[in-house]
Design an enzyme around this catalytic site. Structure first.
Site, PDB file in Angstrom:
ATOM      1  N   ASP A 264      -5.386   1.699   9.176  1.00  0.00           N
ATOM      2  CA  ASP A 264      -5.556   1.777   7.733  1.00  0.00           C
ATOM      3  C   ASP A 264      -5.000   0.542   7.037  1.00  0.00           C
ATOM      4  O   ASP A 264      -5.624  -0.032   6.152  1.00  0.00           O
ATOM      5  CB  ASP A 264      -4.822   3.010   7.183  1.00  0.00           C
ATOM      6  CG  ASP A 264      -5.765   4.199   7.091  1.00  0.00           C
ATOM      7  OD1 ASP A 264      -6.943   4.032   7.487  1.00  0.00           O
ATOM      8  OD2 ASP A 264      -5.314   5.272   6.645  1.00  0.00           O
TER       9      ASP A 264
ATOM     10  N   ASP B 123       0.845  -1.658   6.221  1.00  0.00           N
ATOM     11  CA  ASP B 123       1.266  -1.059   7.480  1.00  0.00           C
ATOM     12  C   ASP B 123       0.562  -1.711   8.663  1.00  0.00           C
ATOM     13  O   ASP B 123      -0.558  -2.190   8.543  1.00  0.00           O
ATOM     14  CB  ASP B 123       0.907   0.433   7.496  1.00  0.00           C
ATOM     15  CG  ASP B 123       1.817   1.221   6.569  1.00  0.00           C
ATOM     16  OD1 ASP B 123       2.879   0.692   6.205  1.00  0.00           O
ATOM     17  OD2 ASP B 123       1.444   2.362   6.216  1.00  0.00           O
TER      18      ASP B 123
ATOM     19  N   GLU C  44       0.831  -1.203   0.000  1.00  0.00           N
ATOM     20  CA  GLU C  44       0.000   0.000   0.000  1.00  0.00           C
ATOM     21  C   GLU C  44       0.869   1.258   0.000  1.00  0.00           C
ATOM     22  O   GLU C  44       1.940   1.296   0.606  1.00  0.00           O
ATOM     23  CB  GLU C  44      -0.907   0.024   1.221  1.00  0.00           C
ATOM     24  CG  GLU C  44      -0.125   0.344   2.492  1.00  0.00           C
ATOM     25  CD  GLU C  44      -0.999   0.631   3.688  1.00  0.00           C
ATOM     26  OE1 GLU C  44      -0.896  -0.151   4.646  1.00  0.00           O
ATOM     27  OE2 GLU C  44      -1.761   1.611   3.653  1.00  0.00           O
TER      28      GLU C  44
ATOM     29  N   ASP D 196      -1.064  -0.572  11.021  1.00  0.00           N
ATOM     30  CA  ASP D 196      -1.974   0.361  11.699  1.00  0.00           C
ATOM     31  C   ASP D 196      -3.402   0.110  11.215  1.00  0.00           C
ATOM     32  O   ASP D 196      -3.644  -0.831  10.451  1.00  0.00           O
ATOM     33  CB  ASP D 196      -1.547   1.808  11.441  1.00  0.00           C
ATOM     34  CG  ASP D 196      -1.557   2.147   9.956  1.00  0.00           C
ATOM     35  OD1 ASP D 196      -2.034   1.305   9.149  1.00  0.00           O
ATOM     36  OD2 ASP D 196      -1.087   3.240   9.588  1.00  0.00           O
TER      37      ASP D 196
END
Ligand code: 2B7
Length: 651
Positions: free
Chosen positions: A517, A513, A440, A515
């Site tokens: 998102d 990632d 991403e 996190d």
């Protein structure tokens, strides 16, 4: 070619070739090979005779025992081989075990062979064994005879020499036959019986011959192993076994019928996948290449489903018929025939040739399926609607492909550019080795491009959030620039036309990632693969990369650095490095430099990957459906329920 033609010799040739000596001279002609396959053929020959007793309705149990000395025994509880005198003046068992092609002549009327590579029978087993003993329980007595391979002092060779007469060794209250033999290790290159192979075959036989108990005992190891297969519901149990873990659309359907001495059984149950699975048999021999019976089945079902669809107005008068391919998407079934005079089309015996089987199967299946749909219109409707959807998807795909082809001619240059911006291909084309990282964000994509080993690792940089495919139609998915490009890169096609064998990569690795998102993006990608490329997951090709969450570092004389994947590991690392340790939390992949990313996440030698699996498909199915609503599940929860951990995976 019919079955008789595939036999190596006719009865008359036998005398010329001196019977069993011929078998020893050219074992391959009788059992195919002298390797493991050939070895197991010996066992199947004997087991087939025991199965025939079950088919005759007089045997409900077969026990196979593997012994330490390499011998094996097969025991049935049938009528027992007749123990009287053959017209040749020798006992019937002796004739059966020492004459080639003795099969079929002694059993009285209606005896039919159930299988075996060439149907050559028990004498071949004797010929290729050091010794064989037969024990018969019949008419209150236990009879026994032993045959051996003997070489006398003068060097004369005796193959299958009866070293005892057929003797009465005791009394009994039951009936049945037990055959024990030791394969000759000078004939076979491989003499160890394979437990798993026998077990799988036993399970299959128990599915096909309902109510027959198949027992396998292994006495070779320090501890005795024993497995038993018994299925009251035969083919229906087989279908539920094959559909295990799949999302099924209705209860199992079962038909049986008989015409002109051909007995036909079919059990099936649709699942929500795209594949068609029809396992077919004739006399419990797998017909891997199908044949007339399978054609009959296909013709019959296609016609009846279409009749039903028109009658119920599910397809319009002006519409074309639904194709067999569309109708059988997600079909899983087992078709089993019992018949005499089986003819195979191919030497390898896996394609049925009997013409009459086509019409008989078509008639029986048509009639039964017609009734079934009449009585269960709601199931019929569900299956027709599914087929209509398949037809639509197929049509959509065709259009898309055409559009793509058009693109390549016209705006081709522009298109290539848009791919090349997102996609950094590997240097070499090697579908068995190549890896595709779905990454991403632009900055992460950039560091991944720097970090990778470009020989075999490709990077696909995703822009923004992928489409939620759970809520979109296939046409929307295909219209989506991101997914369309992924599809092009994978080369597998999608949905009903998905072809794993075309996949350009050995591993597809989602790298996002750590996190919220990143977790969302991961979930959206998993949903896409789950919905439209399930076989890719089933094949174990989809992985999640595991970038570390923290780095704990200490500078100075004893500089050291530890990567951590959890808070627990972080605690340990901080303790270990002690005072002066610095903790860096990686919020995104972009925060790592290329070396760090390579070492922790991409280098096959040092990274940890999580293989996405479909352990409990029904469960995953439900989760995908519910989770992809509005709430975003925490990444950990998703992983726990959907994937198996393969830490330190072997490569
Ligand atoms: C074609 C030959 C081989 N046979 C019979 C009858 C029963 C029977 C057999 C058998 C293998 C290991 C345990 C028929 C058939 C010979 O004729 S062979 N059972 N079991 C077997 O080989 N098991 C038979 C009609 C009436 N009575 C007995």
């Amino acid at each position: 070619m019919n079955q008789a033609d595939t036999l190596a010799y006719t009865e008359d040739d036998i005398q010329v070739l001196e019977g069993l000596i011929a078998v020893r001279k050219r074992p391959g002609m009788y059992i195919g090979s002298t390797g493991s396959r050939g070895l197991h053929h010996l066992l199947w020959e004997i087991v087939d005779n025991a199965k025939d007793e079950a088919l005759a309705g007089v045997n409900d149990k077969i026990v196979v025992t593997l012994y330490k000395d390499g011998s094996v025994s097969v025991e049935d509880f049938g009528r027992g081989i007749p123990t009287g005198m053959h017209k040749s003046g020798r006992p019937v068992p002796e004739v059966i075990f020492t004459t080639l092609h003795a099969g079929g002549k002694f059993g009285g009327g209606g005896y039919k062979k159930s299988g075996g590579l060439h149907g050559v029978g028990s004498s071949v087993v004797v010929a290729l064994s050091k010794w064989l003993e037969v024990e018969i329980h019949r008419e209150g007595k236990i009879h026994k005879q032993r045959f051996e391979y003997v070489v006398d002092e003068a060097g004369n060779e005796y193959v299958g020499k009866p070293v005892t007469d057929l003797e009465v060794i005791g009394t009994t209250k039951r009936t049945g036959t037990k055959v024990t033999f030791l394969p000759d290790e000078t004939v076979f290159t491989q003499t160890r019986f394979d437990y798993e192979q026998i077990r799988d075959r036993f399970r299959e036989t128990a599915f096909l011959l309902r109510k027959l108990r198949m027992i396998l005992i292994d006495k070779r190891g320090p501890e005795e192993k024993r497995e038993e297969f018994y299925f009251e519901d035969g083919l229906q149990s087989y279908v539920s076994y094959l559909n295990e873990g799949k999302q099924t659309l209705h209860p199992i359907v079962y038909f049986e019928g008989e015409k002109d001495n051909v007995y036909v059984e079919l059990a099936f149950q649709y699942n929500d996948g795209y594949a068609e699975t029809l396992v077919s048999y004739v006399n419990s021999i797998p017909t891997t290449d199908g044949g007339t019976h399978v054609t009959g089945f296909r013709n019959g079902t296609t016609r009846i489903f279409n009749d039903f669809a028109r009658k119920k107005g599910l397809i319009k008068e002006k519409d074309a018929n639904l194709s067999g391919n569309d109708l059988r998407e997600g079909f899983l079934g087992v078709l089993s025939l019992q018949m005499a005079d089986v003819q195979f089309e191919s030497q390898t015996k896996d394609k049925l040739g009997n013409e009459e089987a086509r019409t008989i199967v078509e008639q029986i299946i048509s009639e039964k399926l017609g009734f079934f749909l009449e009585e269960n219109p709601e199931i019929g409707k569900l299956l027709i609607e599914k087929a209509v959807r398949s037809a639509e998807i197929r049509e959509e795909l065709r259009k898309q492909r055409e559009a793509l082809r058009g693109d390549k001619k016209g705006k081709g240059a522009k298109k290539r550019k848009s791919i090349s911006e997102k996609f950094a291909p590997p240097q070499y084309k090697d579908p068995k080795r190549n890896e595709l990282f779905l990454v991403e964000g632009d900055s992460a994509g950039g560091s991944a491009k720097q970090a990778r080993n470009s020989e075999f690792q490709a990077i696909f940089g995703l822009r923004g959030k992928p489409l939620n495919t759970e809520k979109s139609k296939l046409s929307d998915v295909l219209a989506n620039e991101e997914f369309r490009t992924v599809l092009e890169v994978l080369e597998t096609d999608i949905g009903p036309d998905f072809a794993i064998e075309n996949c350009a990569f050995d591993k597809i690795i989602i790298m996002s990632d750590a996190d919220v998102d990143g977790s969302h993006i991961q979930t959206l990608l998993l949903t896409f693969f789950f919905r439209y490329m399930q076989p890719l997951i089933a094949a174990g090709k989809l992985y999640l990369a595991m970038p570390p969450l923290y780095q704990v570092k200490k500078e100075g004389k004893k500089a050291e650095s530890i990567y951590c994947w959890s808070d627990f590991e972080l605690e340990q690392a901080v303790k270990k490095l002690g005072r002066g340790a610095e903790v860096q939390r990686y919020k995104g992949l972009g925060e790592m430099n290329a070396d760090q990313l390579w070492e922790t996440t991409m280098n096959p030698e040092t990274r940890t990957l999580i293989q996405v699996s479909l352990q409990d498909l029904a469960q995953s199915e439900r989760l995908v459906t519910t989770l992809m609503g509005d709430k975003v599940p925490p990444r950990r929860e998703w992983i726990e329920s959907h994937v198996t951990f393969e830490v330190g995976e072997d490569e």
